[in-house]
Design a protein around this motif. Structure first.
Motif, PDB file in Angstrom:
ATOM      1  N   SER A  51       0.929  -1.097   0.147  1.00 26.27           N
ATOM      2  CA  SER A  51       0.063   0.082   0.035  1.00 26.27           C
ATOM      3  C   SER A  51       0.804   1.296   0.297  1.00 26.27           C
ATOM      4  CB  SER A  51      -0.766   0.039   1.257  1.00 26.27           C
ATOM      5  OG  SER A  51      -0.291  -0.139   2.418  1.00 26.27           O
ATOM      6  N   TRP A  52       0.231   2.290  -0.048  1.00 21.78           N
ATOM      7  CA  TRP A  52       0.880   3.510  -0.349  1.00 21.78           C
ATOM      8  C   TRP A  52       2.109   4.153   1.224  1.00 21.78           C
ATOM      9  CZ3 TRP A  52       0.434   8.025   2.869  1.00 21.78           C
ATOM     10  CH2 TRP A  52       1.362   9.154   2.358  1.00 21.78           C
ATOM     11  N   SER A  53       1.364   3.444   1.925  1.00 26.07           N
ATOM     12  CA  SER A  53       1.956   3.767   3.348  1.00 26.07           C
ATOM     13  C   SER A  53       3.034   2.594   3.887  1.00 26.07           C
ATOM     14  CB  SER A  53       1.173   3.734   4.589  1.00 26.07           C
ATOM     15  OG  SER A  53       0.329   2.533   4.675  1.00 26.07           O
ATOM     16  N   ILE A  54       3.083   1.406   2.745  1.00 29.19           N
ATOM     17  CA  ILE A  54       4.024   0.526   3.352  1.00 29.19           C
ATOM     18  C   ILE A  54       3.461  -0.541   4.368  1.00 29.19           C
ATOM     19  CG2 ILE A  54       6.480  -0.272   3.325  1.00 29.19           C
ATOM     20  CD1 ILE A  54       5.905   0.994   0.746  1.00 29.19           C
ATOM     21  N   GLY A  55       2.330   0.117   4.850  1.00 25.88           N
ATOM     22  CA  GLY A  55       1.817  -0.815   6.107  1.00 25.88           C
ATOM     23  C   GLY A  55       1.184  -2.052   5.724  1.00 25.88           C
ATOM     24  N   ASN A  56       0.906  -2.116   4.445  1.00 26.55           N
ATOM     25  CA  ASN A  56       0.107  -3.632   3.908  1.00 26.55           C
ATOM     26  C   ASN A  56       1.204  -3.803   2.930  1.00 26.55           C
ATOM     27  OD1 ASN A  56      -1.359  -5.448   3.277  1.00 26.55           O
ATOM     28  ND2 ASN A  56      -2.981  -4.260   2.349  1.00 26.55           N
ATOM     29  N   ILE A  57       1.996  -5.005   3.261  1.00 32.20           N
ATOM     30  CA  ILE A  57       2.855  -5.592   2.105  1.00 32.20           C
ATOM     31  C   ILE A  57       2.478  -7.014   1.978  1.00 32.20           C
ATOM     32  CG2 ILE A  57       5.272  -6.329   1.638  1.00 32.20           C
ATOM     33  CD1 ILE A  57       6.193  -3.550   3.032  1.00 32.20           C
ATOM     34  N   ASP A  58       2.608  -7.495   0.861  1.00 33.84           N
ATOM     35  CA  ASP A  58       1.937  -9.027   0.624  1.00 33.84           C
ATOM     36  C   ASP A  58       3.135  -9.417  -0.373  1.00 33.84           C
ATOM     37  OD1 ASP A  58      -0.550 -10.792  -1.001  1.00 33.84           O
ATOM     38  OD2 ASP A  58       1.044 -11.464   0.495  1.00 33.84           O
ATOM     39  N   TYR A  59       3.980 -10.723  -0.350  1.00 31.60           N
ATOM     40  CA  TYR A  59       4.634 -11.161  -1.038  1.00 31.60           C
ATOM     41  C   TYR A  59       4.250 -12.783  -1.549  1.00 31.60           C
ATOM     42  CZ  TYR A  59       8.068  -7.882   0.591  1.00 31.60           C
ATOM     43  OH  TYR A  59       8.636  -6.555   0.973  1.00 31.60           O
ATOM     44  N   ALA A  60       4.627 -12.851  -2.857  1.00 29.83           N
ATOM     45  CA  ALA A  60       4.302 -14.295  -3.311  1.00 29.83           C
ATOM     46  C   ALA A  60       5.155 -15.333  -2.423  1.00 29.83           C
ATOM     47  CB  ALA A  60       4.742 -14.430  -4.678  1.00 29.83           C
ATOM     48  N   ASP A  61       4.675 -16.394  -2.382  1.00 32.50           N
ATOM     49  CA  ASP A  61       5.481 -17.345  -1.716  1.00 32.50           C
ATOM     50  C   ASP A  61       6.886 -17.706  -2.087  1.00 32.50           C
ATOM     51  OD1 ASP A  61       2.386 -19.563  -0.524  1.00 32.50           O
ATOM     52  OD2 ASP A  61       3.445 -17.646   0.160  1.00 32.50           O
ATOM     53  N   ALA A  62       6.924 -17.652  -3.604  1.00 34.36           N
ATOM     54  CA  ALA A  62       8.046 -17.964  -4.112  1.00 34.36           C
ATOM     55  C   ALA A  62       9.402 -17.000  -3.864  1.00 34.36           C
ATOM     56  CB  ALA A  62       7.966 -18.226  -5.651  1.00 34.36           C
ATOM     57  N   VAL A  63       8.700 -15.792  -3.322  1.00 33.59           N
ATOM     58  CA  VAL A  63       9.899 -14.630  -3.213  1.00 33.59           C
ATOM     59  C   VAL A  63       9.999 -14.349  -1.783  1.00 33.59           C
ATOM     60  CG1 VAL A  63       9.832 -13.830  -5.590  1.00 33.59           C
ATOM     61  CG2 VAL A  63       8.542 -12.773  -3.422  1.00 33.59           C
ATOM     62  N   GLY A  65      10.622 -13.584   2.037  1.00 32.87           N
ATOM     63  CA  GLY A  65      12.052 -13.836   2.711  1.00 32.87           C
ATOM     64  C   GLY A  65      13.211 -13.627   1.953  1.00 32.87           C
ATOM     65  N   ARG A  66      13.018 -13.324   0.580  1.00 30.54           N
ATOM     66  CA  ARG A  66      14.200 -13.093  -0.030  1.00 30.54           C
ATOM     67  C   ARG A  66      14.207 -11.646  -0.767  1.00 30.54           C
ATOM     68  NH1 ARG A  66      15.114 -15.889  -4.750  1.00 30.54           N
ATOM     69  NH2 ARG A  66      13.142 -16.404  -5.094  1.00 30.54           N
ATOM     70  N   PHE A  67      12.835 -11.226  -1.210  1.00 29.32           N
ATOM     71  CA  PHE A  67      12.686  -9.977  -1.868  1.00 29.32           C
ATOM     72  C   PHE A  67      11.919  -9.005  -0.692  1.00 29.32           C
ATOM     73  CE2 PHE A  67      11.889 -11.470  -6.420  1.00 29.32           C
ATOM     74  CZ  PHE A  67      13.222 -12.424  -6.402  1.00 29.32           C
ATOM     75  N   ALA A  68      12.266  -7.839  -0.834  1.00 28.85           N
ATOM     76  CA  ALA A  68      11.643  -6.820   0.068  1.00 28.85           C
ATOM     77  C   ALA A  68      11.352  -5.636  -0.815  1.00 28.85           C
ATOM     78  CB  ALA A  68      12.522  -6.502   0.955  1.00 28.85           C
ATOM     79  N   ILE A  69      10.189  -4.892  -0.467  1.00 31.18           N
ATOM     80  CA  ILE A  69       9.678  -3.817  -1.005  1.00 31.18           C
ATOM     81  C   ILE A  69       9.912  -2.650  -0.383  1.00 31.18           C
ATOM     82  CG2 ILE A  69       7.665  -2.552  -2.043  1.00 31.18           C
ATOM     83  CD1 ILE A  69       6.572  -5.047  -3.077  1.00 31.18           C
ATOM     84  N   SER A  70      10.193  -1.400  -0.866  1.00 30.13           N
ATOM     85  CA  SER A  70      10.494  -0.248   0.091  1.00 30.13           C
ATOM     86  C   SER A  70      10.055   0.838  -0.831  1.00 30.13           C
ATOM     87  CB  SER A  70      11.934  -0.046   0.584  1.00 30.13           C
ATOM     88  OG  SER A  70      13.036   0.100  -0.455  1.00 30.13           O
ATOM     89  N   GLN A  81      14.138  -4.945  -3.517  1.00 31.62           N
ATOM     90  CA  GLN A  81      15.457  -5.633  -3.313  1.00 31.62           C
ATOM     91  C   GLN A  81      15.067  -7.075  -3.529  1.00 31.62           C
ATOM     92  OE1 GLN A  81      18.532  -3.965  -2.372  1.00 31.62           O
ATOM     93  NE2 GLN A  81      19.082  -6.023  -2.812  1.00 31.62           N
ATOM     94  N   MET A  82      16.081  -7.536  -4.045  1.00 31.42           N
ATOM     95  CA  MET A  82      15.979  -9.079  -4.504  1.00 31.42           C
ATOM     96  C   MET A  82      17.408  -9.575  -3.996  1.00 31.42           C
ATOM     97  SD  MET A  82      13.979  -9.042  -8.027  1.00 31.42           S
ATOM     98  CE  MET A  82      15.622  -8.419  -9.117  1.00 31.42           C
ATOM     99  N   ASN A  83      17.176 -10.573  -3.106  1.00 32.42           N
ATOM    100  CA  ASN A  83      18.240 -11.115  -2.553  1.00 32.42           C
ATOM    101  C   ASN A  83      18.267 -12.849  -2.882  1.00 32.42           C
ATOM    102  OD1 ASN A  83      19.347  -8.680  -1.328  1.00 32.42           O
ATOM    103  ND2 ASN A  83      17.996  -9.073   0.237  1.00 32.42           N
ATOM    104  N   SER A  84      19.256 -13.577  -2.742  1.00 35.02           N
ATOM    105  CA  SER A  84      19.318 -14.842  -2.834  1.00 35.02           C
ATOM    106  C   SER A  84      18.670 -15.377  -4.275  1.00 35.02           C
ATOM    107  CB  SER A  84      18.954 -15.884  -1.497  1.00 35.02           C
ATOM    108  OG  SER A  84      19.555 -15.211  -0.245  1.00 35.02           O
ATOM    109  N   LEU A  85      19.045 -14.682  -5.161  1.00 38.63           N
ATOM    110  CA  LEU A  85      18.411 -15.061  -6.539  1.00 38.63           C
ATOM    111  C   LEU A  85      18.473 -16.429  -7.254  1.00 38.63           C
ATOM    112  CD1 LEU A  85      18.846 -11.393  -8.056  1.00 38.63           C
ATOM    113  CD2 LEU A  85      16.770 -12.528  -7.870  1.00 38.63           C
TER     114      LEU A  85
END
Length: 121
Positions: A51-63, A65-70, A81-85
């Motif tokens: 969401s706009w406030s970054i208060g509501n973040i959702d990730y696909a199971d496949a990513v 723990g490895r990817f992060a939105i900021s 940010q994509m880690n452990s690609l």
């Protein structure tokens, strides 16, 4: 009208990291941002959304723990940010803007042009 431009894609070895940027112009505030990807021969796949406030973040199971939105509101830019690609992360990555944070591509009104991410094994 919101315009989105992705950057930051490239070639990386498995286990490496990349940070994608999505620069927005226009009335960017209050829009939810989503990230999707599309591999050759496959449909567009949900990666993550915030969401706009970054208060509501959702990730696909496949990513998860490895990817992060900021988000840097001062720069009107969202990052992935994509880690452990992994080689299976290879795809064209798209950012999108919409009124709600959703896993469904049809929920987003505006799309960037995409940036290629290639992960070698």
């Amino acid at each position: 009208q919101v315009q989105l431009v992705e950057s930051g894609g490239g070639l990386v070895q498995a286990g490496g990291s990349l940070r994608l940027s999505c620069a927005a112009s226009g009335p960017f505030r209050n829009y939810a941002m989503g990230w999707f990807r599309q591999a050759p021969g496959k449909g567009r796949e949900f990666v993550g959304t915030s969401s706009w406030s970054i208060g509501n973040i959702d990730y696909a199971d496949a990513v998860k723990g490895r990817f992060a939105i900021s988000r840097d509101s001062a720069k009107n830019t969202v990052y992935l940010q994509m880690n452990s690609l992994k080689p299976e992360d290879t795809a064209v990555y798209y950012c999108a803007a919409g009124r709600i944070a959703s896993r469904f591509a049809g929920s987003y009104e505006y799309w960037g042009q995409g940036t290629q991410v290639t992960v070698s094994s």
